[in-house]
Design a protein around this motif. Structure first.
Motif, PDB file in Angstrom:
ATOM      1  N   ARG A  62       0.801  -1.227   0.000  1.00 43.86           N
ATOM      2  CA  ARG A  62       0.000   0.000   0.000  1.00 43.86           C
ATOM      3  C   ARG A  62       0.831   1.273   0.000  1.00 43.86           C
ATOM      4  NH1 ARG A  62      -4.452  -1.978   4.366  1.00 43.86           N
ATOM      5  NH2 ARG A  62      -5.495  -3.384   2.931  1.00 43.86           N
ATOM      6  N   ASN A  63       1.931   1.286   0.713  1.00 48.37           N
ATOM      7  CA  ASN A  63       2.718   2.509   0.836  1.00 48.37           C
ATOM      8  C   ASN A  63       3.703   2.708  -0.308  1.00 48.37           C
ATOM      9  OD1 ASN A  63       1.448   3.105   3.264  1.00 48.37           O
ATOM     10  ND2 ASN A  63       2.902   1.883   4.423  1.00 48.37           N
ATOM     11  N   GLN A  64       3.923   1.698  -1.097  1.00 49.38           N
ATOM     12  CA  GLN A  64       4.942   1.790  -2.136  1.00 49.38           C
ATOM     13  C   GLN A  64       4.380   2.180  -3.507  1.00 49.38           C
ATOM     14  OE1 GLN A  64       7.597  -1.518  -2.240  1.00 49.38           O
ATOM     15  NE2 GLN A  64       8.816  -0.681  -3.899  1.00 49.38           N
ATOM     16  N   TYR A  65       3.139   1.791  -3.800  1.00 46.99           N
ATOM     17  CA  TYR A  65       2.591   2.023  -5.136  1.00 46.99           C
ATOM     18  C   TYR A  65       1.304   2.841  -5.060  1.00 46.99           C
ATOM     19  CZ  TYR A  65       5.886  -1.645  -6.239  1.00 46.99           C
ATOM     20  OH  TYR A  65       7.030  -2.384  -6.352  1.00 46.99           O
ATOM     21  N   PRO A  66       1.076   3.698  -6.082  1.00 41.15           N
ATOM     22  CA  PRO A  66      -0.164   4.485  -6.115  1.00 41.15           C
ATOM     23  C   PRO A  66      -1.392   3.582  -6.245  1.00 41.15           C
ATOM     24  CG  PRO A  66       1.348   5.178  -7.868  1.00 41.15           C
ATOM     25  CD  PRO A  66       1.944   3.982  -7.210  1.00 41.15           C
ATOM     26  N   VAL A  67      -2.508   4.086  -5.819  1.00 46.99           N
ATOM     27  CA  VAL A  67      -3.739   3.301  -5.793  1.00 46.99           C
ATOM     28  C   VAL A  67      -4.128   2.812  -7.191  1.00 46.99           C
ATOM     29  CG1 VAL A  67      -5.370   5.239  -5.943  1.00 46.99           C
ATOM     30  CG2 VAL A  67      -6.014   3.162  -4.733  1.00 46.99           C
ATOM     31  N   GLU A  68      -3.922   3.620  -8.236  1.00 45.35           N
ATOM     32  CA  GLU A  68      -4.308   3.179  -9.577  1.00 45.35           C
ATOM     33  C   GLU A  68      -3.459   1.989 -10.044  1.00 45.35           C
ATOM     34  OE1 GLU A  68      -1.539   6.732 -10.147  1.00 45.35           O
ATOM     35  OE2 GLU A  68      -3.336   6.374  -8.969  1.00 45.35           O
ATOM     36  N   VAL A  69      -2.198   1.936  -9.651  1.00 40.76           N
ATOM     37  CA  VAL A  69      -1.328   0.803  -9.979  1.00 40.76           C
ATOM     38  C   VAL A  69      -1.786  -0.434  -9.217  1.00 40.76           C
ATOM     39  CG1 VAL A  69       1.036  -0.094  -9.765  1.00 40.76           C
ATOM     40  CG2 VAL A  69       0.645   2.230 -10.606  1.00 40.76           C
ATOM     41  N   ARG A  70      -2.113  -0.253  -7.947  1.00 43.07           N
ATOM     42  CA  ARG A  70      -2.569  -1.376  -7.129  1.00 43.07           C
ATOM     43  C   ARG A  70      -3.896  -1.928  -7.645  1.00 43.07           C
ATOM     44  NH1 ARG A  70      -3.776   0.391  -2.262  1.00 43.07           N
ATOM     45  NH2 ARG A  70      -3.855  -1.729  -1.472  1.00 43.07           N
ATOM     46  N   TYR A  71      -4.817  -1.053  -8.039  1.00 45.43           N
ATOM     47  CA  TYR A  71      -6.094  -1.513  -8.571  1.00 45.43           C
ATOM     48  C   TYR A  71      -5.921  -2.249  -9.899  1.00 45.43           C
ATOM     49  CZ  TYR A  71      -8.838   0.911  -5.025  1.00 45.43           C
ATOM     50  OH  TYR A  71      -9.403   1.327  -3.856  1.00 45.43           O
ATOM     51  N   LEU A  72      -5.038  -1.764 -10.753  1.00 46.22           N
ATOM     52  CA  LEU A  72      -4.780  -2.477 -12.003  1.00 46.22           C
ATOM     53  C   LEU A  72      -4.195  -3.855 -11.723  1.00 46.22           C
ATOM     54  CD1 LEU A  72      -3.408   0.234 -14.458  1.00 46.22           C
ATOM     55  CD2 LEU A  72      -5.502  -1.098 -14.659  1.00 46.22           C
ATOM     56  N   ALA A  73      -3.365  -3.970 -10.697  1.00 47.14           N
ATOM     57  CA  ALA A  73      -2.793  -5.271 -10.331  1.00 47.14           C
ATOM     58  C   ALA A  73      -3.898  -6.249  -9.941  1.00 47.14           C
ATOM     59  CB  ALA A  73      -1.787  -5.114  -9.193  1.00 47.14           C
ATOM     60  N   ILE A  74      -4.825  -5.818  -9.115  1.00 51.61           N
ATOM     61  CA  ILE A  74      -5.881  -6.723  -8.660  1.00 51.61           C
ATOM     62  C   ILE A  74      -6.855  -7.044  -9.803  1.00 51.61           C
ATOM     63  CG2 ILE A  74      -7.614  -5.129  -7.718  1.00 51.61           C
ATOM     64  CD1 ILE A  74      -6.242  -8.246  -5.960  1.00 51.61           C
ATOM     65  N   ILE A  75      -7.059  -6.099 -10.714  1.00 49.16           N
ATOM     66  CA  ILE A  75      -7.903  -6.366 -11.884  1.00 49.16           C
ATOM     67  C   ILE A  75      -7.242  -7.409 -12.783  1.00 49.16           C
ATOM     68  CG2 ILE A  75      -8.773  -5.346 -14.039  1.00 49.16           C
ATOM     69  CD1 ILE A  75      -9.334  -2.788 -12.343  1.00 49.16           C
ATOM     70  N   GLN A  76      -5.914  -7.323 -12.930  1.00 48.38           N
ATOM     71  CA  GLN A  76      -5.180  -8.318 -13.719  1.00 48.38           C
ATOM     72  C   GLN A  76      -5.327  -9.706 -13.090  1.00 48.38           C
ATOM     73  OE1 GLN A  76      -3.365  -8.037 -16.709  1.00 48.38           O
ATOM     74  NE2 GLN A  76      -4.475  -6.100 -16.764  1.00 48.38           N
ATOM     75  N   ILE A  77      -5.274  -9.763 -11.764  1.00 51.65           N
ATOM     76  CA  ILE A  77      -5.453 -11.047 -11.068  1.00 51.65           C
ATOM     77  C   ILE A  77      -6.851 -11.592 -11.338  1.00 51.65           C
ATOM     78  CG2 ILE A  77      -5.649 -12.155  -8.807  1.00 51.65           C
ATOM     79  CD1 ILE A  77      -3.349 -10.294  -7.886  1.00 51.65           C
ATOM     80  N   LYS A  78      -7.865 -10.747 -11.203  1.00 44.96           N
ATOM     81  CA  LYS A  78      -9.243 -11.173 -11.452  1.00 44.96           C
ATOM     82  C   LYS A  78      -9.414 -11.676 -12.881  1.00 44.96           C
ATOM     83  CE  LYS A  78     -12.493  -8.849 -13.172  1.00 44.96           C
ATOM     84  NZ  LYS A  78     -13.148  -9.558 -14.269  1.00 44.96           N
ATOM     85  N   ASN A  79      -8.867 -10.943 -13.831  1.00 41.85           N
ATOM     86  CA  ASN A  79      -8.974 -11.354 -15.233  1.00 41.85           C
ATOM     87  C   ASN A  79      -8.226 -12.665 -15.487  1.00 41.85           C
ATOM     88  OD1 ASN A  79     -10.512  -9.100 -15.762  1.00 41.85           O
ATOM     89  ND2 ASN A  79      -8.828  -7.918 -16.615  1.00 41.85           N
TER      90      ASN A  79
END
Length: 91
Positions: A62-79
């Motif tokens: 959470r503290n290392q990456y911006p929220v938009e990068v983190r959300y894209l990561a979780i979307i990639q996992i879901k996909n």
């Protein structure tokens, strides 16, 4: 803005979460060329061992990456779950 080199398929360079995070950052860009290039790279990595573990690590830091990068990561996992891990998945 950080610049980075996109890993070509078959390179000896092991996949790292920092490289994935940089690519996710480019995928969130408003620059169409960066967005297209990053999207293609993420697609090439989908079947690489450890890719989803690295995505999860990006999401959890959470503290290392911006929220938009983190959300894209979780979307990639879901996909990826929809595309590769379901019983009805084609691949």
């Amino acid at each position: 803005m950080a610049s980075f080199v996109i890993e070509a398929p078959g390179e000896a360079m092991p996949l790292q979460h920092t490289t994935i995070a940089q690519t996710l950052h480019s995928a969130a860009s408003s620059n169409q060329q960066q967005l297209q290039s990053a999207t293609k790279q993420l697609q090439r990595w989908e079947t690489e061992p450890g890719y989803y573990v690295h995505l999860l690590r990006v999401f959890l830091e959470r503290n290392q990456y911006p929220v938009e990068v983190r959300y894209l990561a979780i979307i990639q996992i879901k996909n990826g779950i929809d595309k590769y891990w379901r019983k009805t998945a084609a691949k």
